[in-house]
Scaffold this active site. Structure first.
Site, PDB file in Angstrom:
ATOM      1  N   LYS A  36       0.990  -0.789  -0.357  1.00 41.62           N
ATOM      2  CA  LYS A  36      -0.013   0.323   0.030  1.00 41.62           C
ATOM      3  C   LYS A  36       0.662   1.055  -0.215  1.00 41.62           C
ATOM      4  O   LYS A  36       1.908   1.465   1.016  1.00 41.62           O
ATOM      5  CB  LYS A  36      -0.876  -0.241   1.270  1.00 41.62           C
ATOM      6  CG  LYS A  36      -2.152   0.512   1.207  1.00 41.62           C
ATOM      7  CD  LYS A  36      -3.201   0.358   1.799  1.00 41.62           C
ATOM      8  CE  LYS A  36      -4.780   0.911   2.292  1.00 41.62           C
ATOM      9  NZ  LYS A  36      -4.804   1.310   3.306  1.00 41.62           N
TER      10      LYS A  36
HETATM   11  O1  G3P Z   1      -9.269   1.969   4.450  1.00 39.34           O
HETATM   12  C1  G3P Z   1      -8.487   3.410   4.644  1.00 39.34           C
HETATM   13  C2  G3P Z   1      -9.834   3.618   5.697  1.00 39.34           C
HETATM   14  O2  G3P Z   1      -9.384   2.621   7.168  1.00 39.34           O
HETATM   15  C3  G3P Z   1     -10.330   4.710   6.065  1.00 39.34           C
HETATM   16  O3  G3P Z   1     -11.408   4.688   6.811  1.00 39.34           O
HETATM   17  O4  G3P Z   1     -13.117   5.224   8.419  1.00 39.34           O
HETATM   18  O5  G3P Z   1     -10.395   6.434   9.061  1.00 39.34           O
HETATM   19  O6  G3P Z   1     -12.072   7.450   7.101  1.00 39.34           O
HETATM   20  P1  G3P Z   1     -11.458   6.054   7.530  1.00 39.34           P
END
Ligand code: G3P
Length: 219
Positions: A88
């Site tokens: 990633k």
């Molecule tokens: O895959 C990216 C993700 O983990 C971000 O999610 O909810 O932290 O915006 P969030």
């Protein structure tokens, strides 16, 4: 559409795997820290544990370096942990260079922190395997995360790009449905979003009725 779970929690990964619908896992440095996994060796070992639970599915492991040489060095180590590891890489200038390097060297990548169609085009040109637009974080600033998925999907379709759209920062079951409709190849989200898809009051009422009728007829 593939279902990835967005976590470094081994119990949640096992539960999703047991459901029989798990195609892979995405992690990020925040998710690893949330599980208390610290120190490079422990982090690498944790990725290995995740890969062993998931089986054939892809597991995204994020580089910490932000310079080209560092990303390449780290990405090679991550990719050597298990054949299902996808490196990633953040959507920054050095990241684009690193994605091209990995593409040329047959190491698969997930381009993360994507918030615009321009970035999506650049990642596809560099040869990213997956592209992660952050739906929830776009919604957080009152823009439209699902509209972004739709626009990228339209562009990739007319341009015949091979990069798969991995709708990330998915926060609700409705996001999953909307991302599927907008053309995402993959969604990644916490376990509760996936299990949230199960819920419908008519299913519960209908099942209770069937069982009551069966009991009445059979004693
Ligand atoms: O895959 C990216 C993700 O983990 C971000 O999610 O909810 O932290 O915006 P969030």
């Amino acid at each position: 559409m593939k279902f990835f779970i967005d976590t470094a929690n081994l119990d949640d990964i096992r539960e999703a795997k047991d459901l029989g619908i798990l195609d892979g896992v995405t992690t990020n440095p925040s998710l690893m820290a949330k599980e208390g996994i610290t120190g490079q060796d422990n982090i690498y070992k944790h990725y290995e544990k995740i890969c062993n639970i998931v089986g054939d599915g892809d597991v995204s492991a994020e580089v910490i370096a932000t310079d080209y040489e560092g990303m390449v060095r780290e990405g090679k180590i991550l990719a050597s942990i298990h054949p299902t590891i996808v490196v990633k890489v953040p959507m920054i200038k050095e990241g684009v260079k690193a994605i091209r390097y990995f593409y040329d060297n047959e190491i698969r990548t997930n381009c993360t922190l994507v918030f615009s169609s321009g970035q999506a085009i650049l990642a596809a040109k560099a040869g990213a395997t997956y592209l992660s637009p952050f739906v929830g974080r776009v919604d957080d600033i009152t823009w439209d995360g699902i509209a972004l998925i739709q626009e990228i999907s339209d562009i990739y379709n007319v341009q015949f790009f091979d990069t798969e759209i991995l709708a990330a920062s998915i926060r609700t079951p409705l996001h999953i449905v909307q991302a599927a409709k907008a053309g995402a190849h993959v969604v990644t989200c916490p376990l509760n979003c996936i299990t949230g898809l199960l819920k419908h009051p008519l299913t519960d009422i209908g099942l209770a009725q069937f069982l009551a009728d069966h009991r009445k007829a059979n004693g």
